[in-house]
Scaffold this motif. Sequence first.
Motif, mmCIF file in Angstrom:
data_model
loop_
_atom_site.group_PDB
_atom_site.id
_atom_site.type_symbol
_atom_site.label_atom_id
_atom_site.label_comp_id
_atom_site.label_asym_id
_atom_site.label_seq_id
_atom_site.Cartn_x
_atom_site.Cartn_y
_atom_site.Cartn_z
ATOM 1 N N UNK A 78 0.832 -1.210 0.000
ATOM 2 C CA UNK A 78 0.000 0.000 0.000
ATOM 3 C C UNK A 78 0.865 1.259 0.000
ATOM 4 N N UNK A 79 2.101 1.158 0.504
ATOM 5 C CA UNK A 79 2.986 2.319 0.636
ATOM 6 C C UNK A 79 4.091 2.345 -0.419
ATOM 7 N N UNK A 80 4.034 1.464 -1.424
ATOM 8 C CA UNK A 80 5.144 1.347 -2.372
ATOM 9 C C UNK A 80 5.409 2.622 -3.163
ATOM 10 N N UNK A 81 4.387 3.427 -3.438
ATOM 11 C CA UNK A 81 4.588 4.678 -4.161
ATOM 12 C C UNK A 81 4.847 5.862 -3.237
ATOM 13 N N UNK A 82 4.882 5.597 -1.947
ATOM 14 C CA UNK A 82 5.045 6.665 -0.969
ATOM 15 C C UNK A 82 6.504 6.995 -0.668
ATOM 16 N N UNK A 83 7.444 6.226 -1.216
ATOM 17 C CA UNK A 83 8.855 6.492 -0.976
ATOM 18 C C UNK A 83 9.293 6.083 0.414
ATOM 19 N N UNK A 84 10.435 6.613 0.813
ATOM 20 C CA UNK A 84 11.005 6.292 2.124
ATOM 21 C C UNK A 84 10.553 7.312 3.164
ATOM 22 N N UNK A 85 10.383 6.841 4.373
ATOM 23 C CA UNK A 85 10.042 7.683 5.517
ATOM 24 C C UNK A 85 11.263 7.697 6.430
ATOM 25 N N UNK A 86 11.886 8.854 6.600
ATOM 26 C CA UNK A 86 13.109 8.949 7.397
ATOM 27 C C UNK A 86 12.895 9.969 8.518
ATOM 28 N N UNK A 87 12.790 9.509 9.774
ATOM 29 C CA UNK A 87 12.639 10.452 10.887
ATOM 30 C C UNK A 87 13.929 11.263 11.060
ATOM 31 N N UNK A 88 13.795 12.573 11.164
ATOM 32 C CA UNK A 88 14.965 13.435 11.337
ATOM 33 C C UNK A 88 14.643 14.571 12.295
ATOM 34 N N UNK A 89 15.687 15.006 13.005
ATOM 35 C CA UNK A 89 15.583 16.209 13.815
ATOM 36 C C UNK A 89 16.345 17.294 13.069
ATOM 37 N N UNK A 90 15.655 18.389 12.775
ATOM 38 C CA UNK A 90 16.253 19.508 12.058
ATOM 39 C C UNK A 90 16.459 20.648 13.053
ATOM 40 N N UNK A 91 17.669 21.182 13.086
ATOM 41 C CA UNK A 91 17.962 22.280 14.017
ATOM 42 C C UNK A 91 17.089 23.486 13.697
ATOM 43 N N UNK A 92 16.831 24.299 14.708
ATOM 44 C CA UNK A 92 16.010 25.494 14.521
ATOM 45 C C UNK A 92 16.567 26.372 13.411
ATOM 46 N N UNK A 93 17.880 26.459 13.325
ATOM 47 C CA UNK A 93 18.516 27.317 12.325
ATOM 48 C C UNK A 93 18.299 26.794 10.905
ATOM 49 N N UNK A 94 18.118 25.495 10.731
ATOM 50 C CA UNK A 94 17.996 24.895 9.403
ATOM 51 C C UNK A 94 16.564 24.748 8.900
ATOM 52 N N UNK A 95 15.581 24.945 9.766
ATOM 53 C CA UNK A 95 14.190 24.727 9.363
ATOM 54 C C UNK A 95 13.821 25.581 8.147
ATOM 55 N N UNK A 96 14.292 26.810 8.088
ATOM 56 C CA UNK A 96 13.970 27.698 6.964
ATOM 57 C C UNK A 96 14.541 27.186 5.640
ATOM 58 N N UNK A 97 15.521 26.298 5.714
ATOM 59 C CA UNK A 97 16.226 25.839 4.513
ATOM 60 C C UNK A 97 15.698 24.527 3.938
ATOM 61 N N UNK A 98 14.657 23.968 4.546
ATOM 62 C CA UNK A 98 14.118 22.702 4.042
ATOM 63 C C UNK A 98 12.761 22.942 3.380
#
Length: 143
Positions: free
Chosen positions: A106-126
């Motif tokens: 059911x999830x084959x077209x959904x790609x990979x799910x990768x949990x990540x913590x993004x620093x406050x400073x980098x949030x604007x860059x994603x």
Amino acid sequence: MSRIRVSGIIPLDDGFAFMHRVDVIKKKDIQNYYTFAGGGLEEGESLEEGTIREIKEEFGIDVKVVKKLYEIYLEEFDQKEYFFLCEYIRGEFGTGEGPEFSYDPKYKDSGKYIPEIISKEQVKNILLLPQEIRDKFIEDFAL
């Protein structure tokens, strides 16, 4: 009736916890982006209960719902989504065992799910979706 989805905004380790979606086939224009952990409600669940369950499934951590921050209606999906500020309680981040990680076809077209913590400073860059919530989130958290 429109679908209801819940998501958690989780401050963690001087950043925020996001789900990095990579190689998403079903989105023709965007295959690589970040989103807040969440998903659809199960029958009989409250918005808060669904948020807690989804975060446990996706990130492997227990959280407490602090308050509702945002809600939007996405017409293209006929979906109402609620975003809750959550507080980390316990657990090892990245140990989720939800269906997204089970190789369910059911999830084959959904790609990979990768949990990540993004620093406050980098949030604007994603690329954080949905865009409307990203903009409010960056403004409200002064990122």
